[in-house]
Design an enzyme around this catalytic site. Structure first.
Site, short mmCIF file in Angstrom:
data_model
loop_
_atom_site.label_atom_id
_atom_site.label_comp_id
_atom_site.label_asym_id
_atom_site.label_seq_id
_atom_site.Cartn_x
_atom_site.Cartn_y
_atom_site.Cartn_z
N PRO A 255 0.83 -1.21 0.00
CG PRO A 255 -0.82 -1.58 1.60
CD PRO A 255 0.50 -2.11 1.11
CD GLU A 256 2.66 2.89 -4.50
OE1 GLU A 256 2.45 4.02 -5.00
OE2 GLU A 256 3.09 1.93 -5.16
#
Length: 286
Positions: A2-3
Site C-alpha cells: 500500500p502506498e
C-alpha cells in the site's frame, strides 16, 4: 505494498469505525508483528484501558493516537484492518486483535506477516524510528514548489529512485511515481539535477494531482488491497502507465515500454518521456 493513497484511505475508514472505542484487552497471535516494546505482554498491558482518539497518517504509516500512547502501524505487503463483532469467527492470518469494551473488535490480518507495530508514549513517535527520518508529505501545504525544489533539484540521483526514497518525499511508491513522471513527461532515468525549472514545476504538480486523484478514488487495488470496510480502491482504472506494457500510450499512441530502474519495474512512454542524449543512453526495455 500500500502506498500513500491506500494508507490514507484506510486511515479515513478507521476514523469512521473506531474513534471513541476503548480497548478492553489485546490478543497477539504472532509476536513478531510487535516491534516495540520488545515484550509483547507489555504491549498488551499498556494498551488496556486506552481509548482511540484519532487515526493519523505519516507517509505509509498509520498512527493510532490514544489517551497516553501512539501506535505506529505499517501494513507492508498484505496487512489489513477490519472491524468485527466478538462473536465472529477468527479468520486465518489474524495476528492482532484489539478487543473493545462495546463487544466489537479491530482485527489485524496479514497473510505475508511483514507488517509491524510500534508503541510509543504519545508525542515520542515522531522523534524515533520508524517515523523520525521521513521526508515531506506531498499532500500537505508545506509541500510547495520551493520545498520540493530544495529537496531534490541539486541531486545527481536518477529521479525515479529519488522519488521512491522516503527520506525525501513520503508515500509515493512505484505505481504513483510511474504515473506522475508520465504526467510530467519526464523519463524515469533522468538525473534530478538535469531537470529544468519548468520540468520541476510540472513534476511537483503531477505528484500532487496524481496522489489527490488516487485518494479520491480510494486508492488502487492491484492484488489484495481493501479498506477497513472491505471495499477495493478504484484508481487502477485510471492508470495511464503502470501495468500497461505494450499497450498504446493515451497521449501519443506509442507502445508503452517496461524496464527496470533501481531494481523496480518501471513503465514509461519513450515518445512522451524521452531520455535526453546528453544525459545518458536509452534504457533497455524488458
Amino acid at each position: 505494498m500500500p502506498e500513500l493513497p491506500e494508507v490514507e484511505t484506510v486511515r479515513r475508514t478507521l476514523n469512521e469505525l473506531v474513534i471513541g472505542k476503548q480497548i478492553d484487552h489485546v490478543s497477539v497471535h504472532l509476536n513478531r508483528i510487535i516491534i516495540k516494546p520488545e515484550e509483547v505482554g507489555e504491549f498488551c498491558i499498556q494498551l488496556a484501558g486506552q481509548t482511540i482518539l484519532s487515526v493519523e497518517r505519516r507517509g505509509k504509516f498509520l498512527r493510532f493516537l490514544l489517551d497516553d500512547y501512539a501506535l505506529v502501524s505499517h501494513l507492508r505487503m498484505e496487512g489489513r484492518y477490519g472491524l468485527y463483532d466478538s462473536s465472529d469467527p477468527l479468520e486465518l492470518h489474524t495476528h492482532v486483535v484489539f478487543h473493545f469494551t462495546d463487544g466489537s473488535e479491530l482485527r489485524y490480518k496479514d497473510v505475508r506477516q511483514f507488517g509491524t507495530m510500534h508503541l510509543f508514549p504519545k508525542g515520542r513517535e515522531l522523534e524515533e524510528q520508524p517515523l523520525k527520518k521521513l521526508g515531506l508529505e506531498p499532500l500537505e501545504e508545506a509541500f510547495d514548489l520551493a520545498a520540493f525544489r530544495a529537496r531534490i533539484a541539486h541531486r545527481s540521483t536518477k529521479i525515479k529512485p529519488l522519488l521512491l526514497n522516503q527520506e525525501y518525499i513520503v508515500g509515493i511508491g512505484n505505481i504513483y511515481v510511474d504515473e506522475s513522471l508520465h504526467l510530467a513527461r519526464i523519463h524515469p532515468e533522468r538525473e534530478a539535477n538535469s531537470l529544468t525549472s519548468k520540468e520541476l514545476a510540472a513534476l511537483h504538480e503531477a505528484i500532487v494531482k496524481t496522489l489527490s486523484e488516487a485518494v479520491a478514488a480510494g486508492g488502487s487495488s492491484i492484488k489484495s488491497f481493501v479498506n477497513g470496510q472491505g471495499e477495493i480502491g478504484m484508481f487502477q482504472h485510471q492508470f495511464k502507465m503502470y501495468g500497461r506494457k505494450g499497450e498504446a500510450c493515451y497521449s501519443c499512441g506509442h507502445p508503452i515500454e517496461k524496464s527496470v530502474v533501481a531494481g523496480r519495474g518501471t513503465h514509461y512512454c519513450p515518445q512522451c518521456q524521452p531520455l535526453k542524449p546528453a544525459r545518458g543512453k536509452k534504457i533497455k526495455p524488458i
